[in-house]
Every structure is written in C-alpha cells, then in structure tokens.
Design an enzyme around this catalytic site. Structure first.
Site, short mmCIF file in Angstrom:
data_model
loop_
_atom_site.label_atom_id
_atom_site.label_comp_id
_atom_site.label_asym_id
_atom_site.label_seq_id
_atom_site.Cartn_x
_atom_site.Cartn_y
_atom_site.Cartn_z
N ASP A 1 44.40 42.67 69.06
CA ASP A 1 45.66 42.47 68.35
C ASP A 1 46.12 41.02 68.48
OD1 ASP A 1 47.91 43.24 66.85
OD2 ASP A 1 49.10 43.57 68.67
N HIS A 2 46.46 40.42 67.33
CA HIS A 2 46.90 39.03 67.24
C HIS A 2 45.86 38.07 67.83
CE1 HIS A 2 50.67 41.01 66.24
NE2 HIS A 2 50.97 39.88 65.61
N GLU B 1 40.78 48.21 56.53
CA GLU B 1 40.98 46.76 56.49
C GLU B 1 42.07 46.42 55.48
OE1 GLU B 1 37.92 43.16 56.46
OE2 GLU B 1 38.10 44.12 54.49
N HIS C 1 39.84 36.67 61.05
CA HIS C 1 38.39 36.55 61.18
C HIS C 1 37.84 35.76 60.01
CE1 HIS C 1 36.92 40.10 58.48
NE2 HIS C 1 38.11 39.71 58.09
N HIS D 1 40.83 34.19 57.58
CA HIS D 1 41.91 34.91 56.93
C HIS D 1 42.28 36.08 57.84
CE1 HIS D 1 38.26 37.05 55.71
NE2 HIS D 1 39.02 38.12 55.57
N CYS E 1 36.24 35.11 51.65
CA CYS E 1 36.29 35.61 53.03
C CYS E 1 35.48 34.73 53.98
CB CYS E 1 35.81 37.05 53.10
SG CYS E 1 36.85 38.18 52.17
N HIS F 1 44.11 40.20 58.55
CA HIS F 1 44.37 41.56 58.07
C HIS F 1 45.34 42.26 59.00
CE1 HIS F 1 41.08 41.50 55.16
NE2 HIS F 1 40.32 40.97 56.10
#
Length: 195
Positions: free
Chosen positions: A139-140, A184, A26, A51, A45, A53
C-alpha cells in the site's frame, strides 16, 4: 443420518471473501525485452515515470461445513458497511454428487468451518495476515522499487495476484486460501487460485 457438514452424502463448502483496497504505483517493463519492445508491448503503461492504481483485492477462504444448515436458497450474501470499512461475505452451497466415501478426500483439501464459532477463520486474524502481506508491503508503494519480488518480475496484475497468493498462503492455516481476485481497474480483473 448424514455426517456433519453433509446432507444426503453431499459435502457443504462455505466461502468467505474479504475485500480490501490499496494504492500502488508501478511500471510495466520486462528486463527480457528491449526498450522499444517494452514500449510496443505495454504502451503508456511503460512510461519511465510509472503510473498508479487503486487496486481492489478479494481474498476468498474455503471451509467445509461442520454442521448441517438448511439453506434459504443456493447463494447468500451479507454486506457490512460503515464509513471506515466494507466487508462482503459470500456463501455458496455446492453439492457434490459423489457419495461421502468417494468425496472424503475433500476433508484433506479444505479447512473446516468451526463448529463453535461458525467461521472459516476469525476475520480479525485474517485482517492481521492481510495487513502483514499486503498493506505493509504494497500500500502506497512503488511495486517495482519497494517490493523485492518485482525487481525481476513484471508487475502485471497477474503477477500481483500470484505474489499475494504466495505470501497469503504462507501465513494462513493450511488448505484455507481458495482464491485471490485483483481488480486493477473496473475493466481489468485477474483471478488466481494457486494453480
């Protein structure tokens, strides 16, 4: 004699927590701020390339006990692990000091722990909800580009927790979801309870 789920007028509440992990990218960037304001507020960020997580999410369900169980202490924890999964169930015994008549509204606030199965919710059914709401959509993925909710909402951890709550509460039985906790990082954790 106390009614089921009560001891001396106290209602027993059980909490079951399911842990899951997902990875997502994100960029923290508000459409309501200038590029300079975004850089100043979000720092690295706000990088145009984003970037990622490895998020850890705890989904906690709440149910009123339908049987009286003598606790072996105030808190009990069960952890099941294998190379493929990790489940953590946390059970707390909460004592409501009001009498049953005054606390009977709790029956309308939370679901029952099933008398036959002994569960707040079958974990296979919970996993189906998690797969639908979180794993398939987040996810991904790039949250800002792949999840329509974040097209106009900054993908902070706070807003990720709200998104998960809103979508989990829509697929779970009424009054069952208690808390969403999103890690996070090891140091940045957000808790949301639908308030």
């Amino acid at each position: 004699m106390a009614a089921p789920g009560q001891r001396g007028g106290a209602v027993r509440i059980g909490y079951a927590t399911r842990l899951l992990n997902f990875s997502a990218a994100h960029r923290l960037h508000s459409l309501h701020l200038s590029d300079e304001e975004n850089k100043k507020l979000y720092g690295p960020c706000n990088s145009p390339n984003g970037h990622g997580h490895n998020y850890k999410v705890e989904i906690t369900l709440r149910g009123e006990a339908s049987v009286t169980i003598e606790p072996h202490g105030l808190n009990s924890e069960l952890v099941l692990q294998s190379p493929f999964f990790s489940f953590k169930f946390i059970f707390f015994v909460h004592v409501n000091i009001t009498d049953f008549t005054r606390s009977s509204h709790l029956q309308h606030v939370c679901s029952q722990i099933d008398r036959i199965s002994g569960m707040v919710m079958n974990l296979k059914d919970l996993q189906k909800c998690i797969d639908e709401v979180i794993m398939k959509t987040m996810d991904h993925k790039n949250l800002d580009q792949d999840v329509p909710y974040f097209a106009n909402v900054v993908s902070t951890t706070e807003n990720v927790a709200v998104y998960i709550w809103d979508n989990m509460v829509a697929v779970l039985p009424p009054n069952l979801l208690y808390e969403i906790k999103v890690h996070e990082t090891d140091k940045n954790i957000v808790v949301y309870r639908g308030e």
